[in-house]
Design a protein around this motif. Sequence first.
Motif, PDB file in Angstrom:
ATOM      1  N   ASN A  19      35.954  35.604  40.324  1.00  0.00           N
ATOM      2  CA  ASN A  19      36.710  35.149  41.491  1.00  0.00           C
ATOM      3  C   ASN A  19      37.632  33.989  41.146  1.00  0.00           C
ATOM      4  O   ASN A  19      37.184  32.881  40.875  1.00  0.00           O
ATOM      5  N   LEU A  20      38.933  34.286  41.188  1.00  0.00           N
ATOM      6  CA  LEU A  20      39.968  33.277  40.906  1.00  0.00           C
ATOM      7  C   LEU A  20      40.737  32.901  42.168  1.00  0.00           C
ATOM      8  O   LEU A  20      41.542  31.966  42.153  1.00  0.00           O
ATOM      9  N   ALA A  21      40.527  33.637  43.258  1.00  0.00           N
ATOM     10  CA  ALA A  21      41.369  33.453  44.445  1.00  0.00           C
ATOM     11  C   ALA A  21      41.163  32.073  45.051  1.00  0.00           C
ATOM     12  O   ALA A  21      40.023  31.655  45.268  1.00  0.00           O
ATOM     13  N   ILE A  29      39.250  39.090  41.287  1.00  0.00           N
ATOM     14  CA  ILE A  29      39.887  38.697  42.546  1.00  0.00           C
ATOM     15  C   ILE A  29      40.837  37.527  42.260  1.00  0.00           C
ATOM     16  O   ILE A  29      40.429  36.531  41.664  1.00  0.00           O
ATOM     17  N   GLY A  30      42.108  37.680  42.660  1.00  0.00           N
ATOM     18  CA  GLY A  30      43.123  36.675  42.297  1.00  0.00           C
ATOM     19  C   GLY A  30      43.732  37.002  40.947  1.00  0.00           C
ATOM     20  O   GLY A  30      44.271  36.125  40.268  1.00  0.00           O
ATOM     21  N   ALA A  31      43.682  38.294  40.577  1.00  0.00           N
ATOM     22  CA  ALA A  31      44.174  38.747  39.262  1.00  0.00           C
ATOM     23  C   ALA A  31      45.685  38.587  39.120  1.00  0.00           C
ATOM     24  O   ALA A  31      46.205  38.579  38.005  1.00  0.00           O
ATOM     25  N   GLY A  32      46.385  38.450  40.246  1.00  0.00           N
ATOM     26  CA  GLY A  32      47.845  38.352  40.181  1.00  0.00           C
ATOM     27  C   GLY A  32      48.348  36.931  39.994  1.00  0.00           C
ATOM     28  O   GLY A  32      49.559  36.694  39.974  1.00  0.00           O
ATOM     29  N   GLY A  33      47.450  35.975  39.851  1.00  0.00           N
ATOM     30  CA  GLY A  33      47.876  34.579  39.697  1.00  0.00           C
ATOM     31  C   GLY A  33      48.087  34.204  38.239  1.00  0.00           C
ATOM     32  O   GLY A  33      48.089  35.063  37.347  1.00  0.00           O
ATOM     33  N   ALA A  66      35.335  21.452  49.008  1.00  0.00           N
ATOM     34  CA  ALA A  66      35.061  22.879  49.260  1.00  0.00           C
ATOM     35  C   ALA A  66      34.586  23.558  47.976  1.00  0.00           C
ATOM     36  O   ALA A  66      33.640  24.354  47.987  1.00  0.00           O
ATOM     37  N   LYS A  67      35.207  23.223  46.867  1.00  0.00           N
ATOM     38  CA  LYS A  67      34.794  23.814  45.575  1.00  0.00           C
ATOM     39  C   LYS A  67      33.380  23.348  45.225  1.00  0.00           C
ATOM     40  O   LYS A  67      32.582  24.114  44.682  1.00  0.00           O
ATOM     41  N   GLN A  68      33.078  22.080  45.521  1.00  0.00           N
ATOM     42  CA  GLN A  68      31.734  21.592  45.195  1.00  0.00           C
ATOM     43  C   GLN A  68      30.687  22.350  46.014  1.00  0.00           C
ATOM     44  O   GLN A  68      29.648  22.761  45.481  1.00  0.00           O
ATOM     45  N   ARG A  70      46.079  45.920  46.396  1.00  0.00           N
ATOM     46  CA  ARG A  70      46.709  44.842  47.160  1.00  0.00           C
ATOM     47  C   ARG A  70      45.840  44.557  48.378  1.00  0.00           C
ATOM     48  O   ARG A  70      45.766  45.357  49.301  1.00  0.00           O
ATOM     49  N   LEU A  71      45.129  43.449  48.340  1.00  0.00           N
ATOM     50  CA  LEU A  71      44.309  43.105  49.506  1.00  0.00           C
ATOM     51  C   LEU A  71      44.078  41.609  49.615  1.00  0.00           C
ATOM     52  O   LEU A  71      44.141  40.870  48.633  1.00  0.00           O
ATOM     53  N   ASN A  72      43.853  41.195  50.875  1.00  0.00           N
ATOM     54  CA  ASN A  72      43.551  39.798  51.165  1.00  0.00           C
ATOM     55  C   ASN A  72      42.048  39.731  51.430  1.00  0.00           C
ATOM     56  O   ASN A  72      41.556  40.381  52.355  1.00  0.00           O
TER      57      ASN A  72
HETATM   58  N1  LIG Z   1      45.200  26.413  36.461  1.00  0.00           N
HETATM   59  C1  LIG Z   1      44.343  25.431  36.387  1.00  0.00           C
HETATM   60  O1  LIG Z   1      44.478  24.545  35.565  1.00  0.00           O
HETATM   61  C2  LIG Z   1      43.159  25.360  37.290  1.00  0.00           C
HETATM   62  C3  LIG Z   1      42.455  24.157  37.276  1.00  0.00           C
HETATM   63  C4  LIG Z   1      41.296  24.055  38.050  1.00  0.00           C
HETATM   64  C5  LIG Z   1      40.868  25.138  38.786  1.00  0.00           C
HETATM   65  N2  LIG Z   1      41.563  26.302  38.776  1.00  0.00           N
HETATM   66  C6  LIG Z   1      41.033  27.406  39.584  1.00  0.00           C
HETATM   67  O2  LIG Z   1      41.241  28.644  38.923  1.00  0.00           O
HETATM   68  C7  LIG Z   1      41.551  29.659  39.887  1.00  0.00           C
HETATM   69  C8  LIG Z   1      42.864  30.342  39.531  1.00  0.00           C
HETATM   70  O3  LIG Z   1      43.880  29.381  39.432  1.00  0.00           O
HETATM   71  P1  LIG Z   1      45.391  29.719  39.042  1.00  0.00           P
HETATM   72  O4  LIG Z   1      45.913  28.525  38.345  1.00  0.00           O
HETATM   73  O5  LIG Z   1      45.481  31.039  38.399  1.00  0.00           O
HETATM   74  O6  LIG Z   1      46.052  29.765  40.503  1.00  0.00           O
HETATM   75  P2  LIG Z   1      47.045  30.831  41.165  1.00  0.00           P
HETATM   76  O7  LIG Z   1      47.444  30.292  42.479  1.00  0.00           O
HETATM   77  O8  LIG Z   1      48.126  31.182  40.194  1.00  0.00           O
HETATM   78  O9  LIG Z   1      46.121  32.116  41.338  1.00  0.00           O
HETATM   79  C9  LIG Z   1      45.313  32.367  42.463  1.00  0.00           C
HETATM   80  C10 LIG Z   1      45.567  33.785  42.921  1.00  0.00           C
HETATM   81  O10 LIG Z   1      44.657  34.088  43.986  1.00  0.00           O
HETATM   82  C11 LIG Z   1      45.344  34.868  44.936  1.00  0.00           C
HETATM   83  N3  LIG Z   1      44.699  34.712  46.236  1.00  0.00           N
HETATM   84  C12 LIG Z   1      44.538  33.567  46.944  1.00  0.00           C
HETATM   85  N4  LIG Z   1      43.928  33.827  48.117  1.00  0.00           N
HETATM   86  C13 LIG Z   1      43.704  35.152  48.142  1.00  0.00           C
HETATM   87  C14 LIG Z   1      43.118  36.022  49.097  1.00  0.00           C
HETATM   88  N5  LIG Z   1      42.660  35.553  50.277  1.00  0.00           N
HETATM   89  N6  LIG Z   1      43.024  37.338  48.815  1.00  0.00           N
HETATM   90  C15 LIG Z   1      43.509  37.820  47.643  1.00  0.00           C
HETATM   91  N7  LIG Z   1      44.088  37.057  46.700  1.00  0.00           N
HETATM   92  C16 LIG Z   1      44.187  35.731  46.946  1.00  0.00           C
HETATM   93  C17 LIG Z   1      46.762  34.305  44.941  1.00  0.00           C
HETATM   94  O11 LIG Z   1      47.695  35.231  45.478  1.00  0.00           O
HETATM   95  C18 LIG Z   1      46.979  34.000  43.465  1.00  0.00           C
HETATM   96  O12 LIG Z   1      47.619  35.086  42.820  1.00  0.00           O
HETATM   97  C19 LIG Z   1      41.534  28.963  41.244  1.00  0.00           C
HETATM   98  O13 LIG Z   1      40.280  29.160  41.835  1.00  0.00           O
HETATM   99  C20 LIG Z   1      41.718  27.498  40.931  1.00  0.00           C
HETATM  100  O14 LIG Z   1      41.125  26.670  41.891  1.00  0.00           O
HETATM  101  C21 LIG Z   1      42.704  26.426  38.054  1.00  0.00           C
END
Ligand SMILES: NC(=O)c1ccc[n+]([C@@H]2O[C@H](COP(=O)([O-])OP(=O)(O)OC[C@H]3O[C@@H](n4cnc5c(N)ncnc54)[C@H](O)[C@@H]3O)[C@@H](O)[C@H]2O)c1
Length: 387
Positions: free
Chosen positions: A93-95, A21-25, A186-188, A72-74
Amino acid sequence: MATTRIDLDGRPIKPITICMIGAGGFIGSHLCEKLMSETPHKVLALDVYNDKIKHLLEPDSLPWAARIHFHRLNIKHDSRLEGLIKMADLTINLAAICTPADYNTRPLDTIYSNFIDALPVVKYCSENNKRLIHFSTCEVYGKTIQSFLPKDSPLRQDPACYVLKEDISPCIFGSIEKQRWSYACAKQLIERLIYAEGAENGLEFTIVRPFNWIGPRMDFIPGIDGPSEGVPRVLACFSNNLLRREPLKLVDGGQSQRTFVYIKDAIEAVLLMIENPDRANGHIFNVGNPNNEVTVRQLAEMMTKVYTKVSGEAALESPTIDVSSKEFYGEGYDDSDKRIPDMSIINKQLGWNPKTSLWDLLESTLTYQHRTYAEAIKKAMVKPTAS
Ligand SMILES: NC(=O)c1ccc[n+]([C@@H]2O[C@H](COP(=O)([O-])OP(=O)(O)OC[C@H]3O[C@@H](n4cnc5c(N)ncnc54)[C@H](O)[C@@H]3O)[C@@H](O)[C@H]2O)c1
Ligand SMILES: O=c1ccn([C@@H]2O[C@H](COP(=O)(O)OP(=O)(O)O[C@H]3OC[C@@H](O)[C@H](O)[C@H]3O)[C@@H](O)[C@H]2O)c(=O)[nH]1
């Protein structure tokens, strides 16, 4: 994938299906890339966007085409979520909303995204006996004990006052008016909920606390592939300034310290967690590079030097400018002073160590930024005067 993959205990690894989840980030795109190119695992990739993984989804002739499916879903409101979690062996879960500019300006969205929206994911994993790897953050540590000590206190030199350790360090946030901490809080709470699901209901979980993972595809460049008024995380802010030949903005003097880890090193750690459940379940892992510590000012200086090298363009005479946090982020901003991860748990459980120096990771990342954005920025910058 002709050869069988072996886990850290010498056992063959069975191919699994992962609901990501959040694979597109940013992190998701690198994790999908790694899973497709080096493993036999299948990925159900869930996100609202797929621009950063398009190269893995098309064309159909890609060697892994049958192993990755984009949905593609929220997750806020989509009844397909539970079914997709049930189809998989593991959910990652990355979202999240995870850019500091949002924490104090959109605190409700931040809290909903990082806590409320993650609740069904935890619940479905627990109820269906599915393993969960949840992405938390180093921000759960908040400020260091050191930051509260008098300037002349000898305790300031004691690593116990600033090195952040999963099972010992406290979580120290600012007051409620400092809405910066809405994200960390919130994360805690979601970490505590997952931990409790493990303790009371037997949920198999791993919690990841990333310490400033950086690299290509992180966030967006304002006005090019993101909103022109948007404020991404520091790597993209400084990249944008360098590409536009503007001074890099140092918030409150750029005195805060961070340790940066190369995304490709960090992804190795995540793959070890995926493929070694017996060693990863029930653990919280710091994932960072304690050797890459700089102040934000030093980061700006280093990025300026590296960018001169990769672009061939001379640096500005005044490469940085100071701005107040109120001006840059608005009311309610606050900051983590220093973030050094203790690495003993991840070392012991997974034998993982980061490899890439800050200079090297900036060189490959800024080469990517220059190649990807320099032309588009030039075009965007001539437009207003031409029209
Ligand atoms: N990059 C870092 O250094 C870092 C540091 C600390 C924590 N994190 C955590 O790692 C995770 C991923 O971070 P990232 O850097 O890839 O961020 P990012 O914003 O690039 O990726 C998050 C993805 O989640 C998707 N998303 C958000 N809400 C959504 C929803 N309701 N439904 C579907 N998709 C949804 C977004 O579209 C995005 O593609 C997050 O939880 C973040 O808090 C990242
Ligand atoms: O243009 C800028 C942008 C940022 N900064 C500063 O650079 C530092 C790092 O800022 P980032 O935007 O990368 O975000 P932070 O390190 O504060 O938090 C991040 O850490 C871990 C994750 O949970 C999140 O991705 C995010 O909260 C902060 O001190 C910030 O004030 C600048 O001085 N100038």
